[in-house]
Design a protein around this motif. Structure first.
Motif, PDB file in Angstrom:
ATOM      1  N   GLU A 297     -12.424 -13.531 -10.634  1.00  0.00           N
ATOM      2  CA  GLU A 297     -12.186 -12.321 -11.428  1.00  0.00           C
ATOM      3  C   GLU A 297     -12.140 -11.131 -10.462  1.00  0.00           C
ATOM      4  OE1 GLU A 297     -12.189 -12.007 -14.847  1.00  0.00           O
ATOM      5  OE2 GLU A 297     -12.671 -14.107 -15.343  1.00  0.00           O
ATOM      6  N   VAL A 298     -11.515 -10.047 -10.892  1.00  0.00           N
ATOM      7  CA  VAL A 298     -11.545  -8.811 -10.105  1.00  0.00           C
ATOM      8  C   VAL A 298     -12.170  -7.752 -11.013  1.00  0.00           C
ATOM      9  CG1 VAL A 298     -10.159  -7.130  -8.847  1.00  0.00           C
ATOM     10  CG2 VAL A 298      -9.454  -9.518  -8.889  1.00  0.00           C
ATOM     11  N   SER A 299     -13.185  -7.057 -10.516  1.00  0.00           N
ATOM     12  CA  SER A 299     -13.898  -6.109 -11.379  1.00  0.00           C
ATOM     13  C   SER A 299     -12.997  -4.930 -11.760  1.00  0.00           C
ATOM     14  CB  SER A 299     -15.142  -5.581 -10.661  1.00  0.00           C
ATOM     15  OG  SER A 299     -14.741  -4.735  -9.594  1.00  0.00           O
ATOM     16  N   ASP A 300     -13.281  -4.329 -12.907  1.00  0.00           N
ATOM     17  CA  ASP A 300     -12.510  -3.162 -13.357  1.00  0.00           C
ATOM     18  C   ASP A 300     -12.604  -2.043 -12.328  1.00  0.00           C
ATOM     19  OD1 ASP A 300     -11.624  -4.351 -15.611  1.00  0.00           O
ATOM     20  OD2 ASP A 300     -13.172  -3.493 -16.931  1.00  0.00           O
ATOM     21  N   GLN A 301     -13.781  -1.956 -11.714  1.00  0.00           N
ATOM     22  CA  GLN A 301     -13.997  -0.924 -10.707  1.00  0.00           C
ATOM     23  C   GLN A 301     -13.018  -1.091  -9.534  1.00  0.00           C
ATOM     24  OE1 GLN A 301     -17.945  -1.171  -9.136  1.00  0.00           O
ATOM     25  NE2 GLN A 301     -17.782   0.809  -8.114  1.00  0.00           N
ATOM     26  N   GLU A 302     -12.849  -2.322  -9.066  1.00  0.00           N
ATOM     27  CA  GLU A 302     -11.913  -2.581  -7.952  1.00  0.00           C
ATOM     28  C   GLU A 302     -10.469  -2.381  -8.401  1.00  0.00           C
ATOM     29  OE1 GLU A 302     -12.170  -2.849  -4.667  1.00  0.00           O
ATOM     30  OE2 GLU A 302     -14.332  -2.577  -4.903  1.00  0.00           O
ATOM     31  N   ARG A 303     -10.172  -2.756  -9.636  1.00  0.00           N
ATOM     32  CA  ARG A 303      -8.817  -2.549 -10.152  1.00  0.00           C
ATOM     33  C   ARG A 303      -8.525  -1.048 -10.225  1.00  0.00           C
ATOM     34  NH1 ARG A 303      -8.008  -3.921 -14.937  1.00  0.00           N
ATOM     35  NH2 ARG A 303      -5.812  -4.498 -14.857  1.00  0.00           N
ATOM     36  N   GLU A 304      -9.522  -0.281 -10.577  1.00  0.00           N
ATOM     37  CA  GLU A 304      -9.339   1.182 -10.600  1.00  0.00           C
ATOM     38  C   GLU A 304      -9.102   1.729  -9.193  1.00  0.00           C
ATOM     39  OE1 GLU A 304     -12.626   2.875 -12.870  1.00  0.00           O
ATOM     40  OE2 GLU A 304     -11.895   1.695 -14.592  1.00  0.00           O
ATOM     41  N   LYS A 305      -9.800   1.150  -8.219  1.00  0.00           N
ATOM     42  CA  LYS A 305      -9.596   1.561  -6.821  1.00  0.00           C
ATOM     43  C   LYS A 305      -8.152   1.277  -6.398  1.00  0.00           C
ATOM     44  CE  LYS A 305     -13.905   1.034  -4.367  1.00  0.00           C
ATOM     45  NZ  LYS A 305     -14.634   0.032  -3.571  1.00  0.00           N
ATOM     46  N   MET A 306      -7.686   0.092  -6.757  1.00  0.00           N
ATOM     47  CA  MET A 306      -6.300  -0.285  -6.426  1.00  0.00           C
ATOM     48  C   MET A 306      -5.328   0.713  -7.061  1.00  0.00           C
ATOM     49  SD  MET A 306      -6.553  -4.411  -7.082  1.00  0.00           S
ATOM     50  CE  MET A 306      -7.893  -5.341  -6.333  1.00  0.00           C
ATOM     51  N   ALA A 307      -5.582   1.020  -8.336  1.00  0.00           N
ATOM     52  CA  ALA A 307      -4.708   1.961  -9.065  1.00  0.00           C
ATOM     53  C   ALA A 307      -4.689   3.320  -8.366  1.00  0.00           C
ATOM     54  CB  ALA A 307      -5.170   2.099 -10.510  1.00  0.00           C
ATOM     55  N   GLU A 308      -5.852   3.727  -7.870  1.00  0.00           N
ATOM     56  CA  GLU A 308      -5.983   5.020  -7.182  1.00  0.00           C
ATOM     57  C   GLU A 308      -5.143   5.039  -5.900  1.00  0.00           C
ATOM     58  OE1 GLU A 308      -6.980   8.739  -7.204  1.00  0.00           O
ATOM     59  OE2 GLU A 308      -7.593   7.387  -8.826  1.00  0.00           O
ATOM     60  N   ILE A 309      -5.184   3.925  -5.160  1.00  0.00           N
ATOM     61  CA  ILE A 309      -4.416   3.816  -3.908  1.00  0.00           C
ATOM     62  C   ILE A 309      -2.902   3.849  -4.187  1.00  0.00           C
ATOM     63  CG2 ILE A 309      -3.894   2.268  -1.954  1.00  0.00           C
ATOM     64  CD1 ILE A 309      -6.862   1.303  -2.183  1.00  0.00           C
ATOM     65  N   ILE A 310      -2.518   3.256  -5.303  1.00  0.00           N
ATOM     66  CA  ILE A 310      -1.092   3.145  -5.643  1.00  0.00           C
ATOM     67  C   ILE A 310      -0.546   4.423  -6.298  1.00  0.00           C
ATOM     68  CG2 ILE A 310       0.500   1.867  -7.170  1.00  0.00           C
ATOM     69  CD1 ILE A 310      -1.257  -0.610  -6.638  1.00  0.00           C
ATOM     70  N   LYS A 311      -1.455   5.294  -6.740  1.00  0.00           N
ATOM     71  CA  LYS A 311      -1.062   6.488  -7.496  1.00  0.00           C
ATOM     72  C   LYS A 311       0.085   7.311  -6.875  1.00  0.00           C
ATOM     73  CE  LYS A 311      -3.388  10.067 -10.109  1.00  0.00           C
ATOM     74  NZ  LYS A 311      -4.593  10.892 -10.131  1.00  0.00           N
ATOM     75  N   PRO A 312       0.035   7.591  -5.560  1.00  0.00           N
ATOM     76  CA  PRO A 312       1.149   8.360  -4.973  1.00  0.00           C
ATOM     77  C   PRO A 312       2.496   7.652  -5.112  1.00  0.00           C
ATOM     78  CG  PRO A 312      -0.704   8.199  -3.435  1.00  0.00           C
ATOM     79  CD  PRO A 312      -1.037   7.315  -4.587  1.00  0.00           C
ATOM     80  N   VAL A 313       2.488   6.332  -5.094  1.00  0.00           N
ATOM     81  CA  VAL A 313       3.730   5.557  -5.258  1.00  0.00           C
ATOM     82  C   VAL A 313       4.274   5.784  -6.676  1.00  0.00           C
ATOM     83  CG1 VAL A 313       4.728   3.230  -5.312  1.00  0.00           C
ATOM     84  CG2 VAL A 313       2.981   3.805  -3.593  1.00  0.00           C
ATOM     85  N   VAL A 314       3.376   5.709  -7.651  1.00  0.00           N
ATOM     86  CA  VAL A 314       3.784   5.914  -9.045  1.00  0.00           C
ATOM     87  C   VAL A 314       4.327   7.335  -9.223  1.00  0.00           C
ATOM     88  CG1 VAL A 314       2.959   6.035 -11.440  1.00  0.00           C
ATOM     89  CG2 VAL A 314       2.197   4.171  -9.951  1.00  0.00           C
ATOM     90  N   GLU A 315       3.637   8.299  -8.605  1.00  0.00           N
ATOM     91  CA  GLU A 315       4.076   9.703  -8.736  1.00  0.00           C
ATOM     92  C   GLU A 315       5.455   9.911  -8.109  1.00  0.00           C
ATOM     93  OE1 GLU A 315       0.668  11.704  -7.135  1.00  0.00           O
ATOM     94  OE2 GLU A 315      -0.377  11.671  -9.075  1.00  0.00           O
ATOM     95  N   LYS A 316       5.670   9.278  -6.969  1.00  0.00           N
ATOM     96  CA  LYS A 316       6.972   9.389  -6.301  1.00  0.00           C
ATOM     97  C   LYS A 316       8.087   8.838  -7.207  1.00  0.00           C
ATOM     98  CE  LYS A 316       9.533   6.937  -2.747  1.00  0.00           C
ATOM     99  NZ  LYS A 316       9.442   5.816  -1.815  1.00  0.00           N
ATOM    100  N   TYR A 317       7.848   7.666  -7.766  1.00  0.00           N
ATOM    101  CA  TYR A 317       8.899   7.053  -8.594  1.00  0.00           C
ATOM    102  C   TYR A 317       9.028   7.725  -9.956  1.00  0.00           C
ATOM    103  CZ  TYR A 317       9.959   3.689  -5.039  1.00  0.00           C
ATOM    104  OH  TYR A 317      10.367   3.120  -3.864  1.00  0.00           O
TER     105      TYR A 317
END
Ligand code: KDG
Length: 338
Positions: A297-317
């Motif tokens: 399993e991957v904890s929600d906390q780690e998934r949130e960290k991943m989402a945070e790292i990817i955020k600039p990519v989402v904003e760019k697109y």
């Protein structure tokens, strides 16, 4: 006699309206063979959905419309089959929306990681105004979209180590779909994304050309990726849909009655397919546990960290795909979540 004449005139003028020279309306249902190809196997929910579509079409047309099914990319990968539809040499395919982003960039909004939390949220957006708006972009590319089916939430498998934290992506050579959002998102996480068509993935994993890949559980099971992968990490990092495509060249030859049969069958089979996909997601996990692949399993906390790292990519697109569209997407999602 006068009335009969009037009726005839009305009918023939009706048929020429769409620019068709042949009298489609008077044709009703003609005997036709419809070639439908997908990249996944017959036992996958997508394959079972296609068989349901075939059954419905053949039943509604009294056997006149025959659907010939081709599974496991025997007619080619998503992009090749989509091109065959545009050229009029294949009638139906059901690709992921992700590789179509080179043609219609706005489909890329569905590639935003961690966008949907549940399949029902995805249904609401895909079947709502946003999903419709994107389908309306298809005809100018020689394609007709009859709706969305489910691929589902994707998880990562690899041969090196379990992914428990965002850091664990670093250095992993991961196959992605041919889609720039996916490529940039995995780059942001420090992985080494390698885009390739689905049909090449098993061999690439087996020969260690790549370390891993990401797909829904039903696919990991159906394509036996557990035979060539040691770790399955339940990252649930993105939900990707399928889009049901018909060749416009073919569609324009159909009578309204025939079009109605295909449209209704795509929706009806789609409901069945989504249901099956959700059941299979659960079942596949149980069966994958028995194969010996290490599942974590991957904890929600780690998934949130991943989402945070990817955020600039989402904003760019988001800027590239259109901020109005993306804002509409978020506000529709808010409505669904209330
Ligand atoms: O039939 C659909 C497949 O060709 C493909 O879209 C599956 O999710 C997929 C992938 O990873 O390429």
């Amino acid at each position: 006699i006068a009335m009969g004449l009037l009726f005839l005139t009305a009918c023939s003028s009706g048929t020429t309206q769409g620019g068709n020279t042949d009298k489609t309306e008077s044709k009703g249902i003609q005997p036709r063979v419809i070639k439908a190809g997908i990249g996944l196997n017959e036992d996958h929910p997508q394959g079972q959905g296609l068989l349901k579509f075939k059954e419905i079409v053949e039943q509604k047309s009294g056997g006149k419309l025959k659907v010939q099914t081709y599974f496991s990319a025997t007619l080619g990968d998503d992009l090749k089959m989509t091109e065959a539809l545009q050229g009029g040499t294949q009638e139906i395919t059901i690709p992921s929306t992700s590789p179509l982003v080179g043609m219609i960039k706005e489909f890329g909004i569905f590639d935003f990681p961690f966008l949907f939390n549940t399949p029902e949220e995805a249904d609401a957006i895909l079947d709502g105004p946003i999903g419709k708006k994107l389908l309306e972009k298809l005809p100018e590319h020689g394609l007709i979209g009859l709706g969305y089916w489910e691929n589902g939430f994707r998880h990562v498998t690899n041969s090196k180590h379990a992914i428990k934290t965002a850091d664990d992506f670093k250095g992993l050579k991961l196959r992605t779909m041919q889609n720039e959002v996916h490529i940039d998102a995995f780059k942001a996480l420090g992985a080494n994304p390698t885009p390739m068509p689905f049909s090449e993935v098993f061999t690439a994993l087996e020969s260690n050309t790549i370390d891993g890949q990401e797909n829904p559980l039903a696919t990991i099971k159906s394509n036996k990726f557990y035979e060539v992968q040691k770790y399955l990490s339940l990252t649930k990092h993105v939900y990707t849909p399928f889009v049901f495509l018909v060749s416009k060249k073919f569609w324009d030859q159909l009578s309204p009655e025939e079009q109605k049969i295909l449209q209704e069958a795509a929706i009806e089979a789609g409901k069945y397919q989504r249901q099956l996909s959700r059941e299979e997601d659960q079942k596949a996990l149980e069966e994958l546990k028995k194969t010996g692949i290490n599942i974590n399993e991957v904890s929600d906390q780690e998934r949130e960290k991943m989402a945070e790292i990817i955020k600039p990519v989402v904003e760019k697109y988001a800027k590239e795909f259109g901020e109005d569209l993306v804002n509409e997407l978020y506000s529709e999602l808010d409505k669904v979540r209330q």
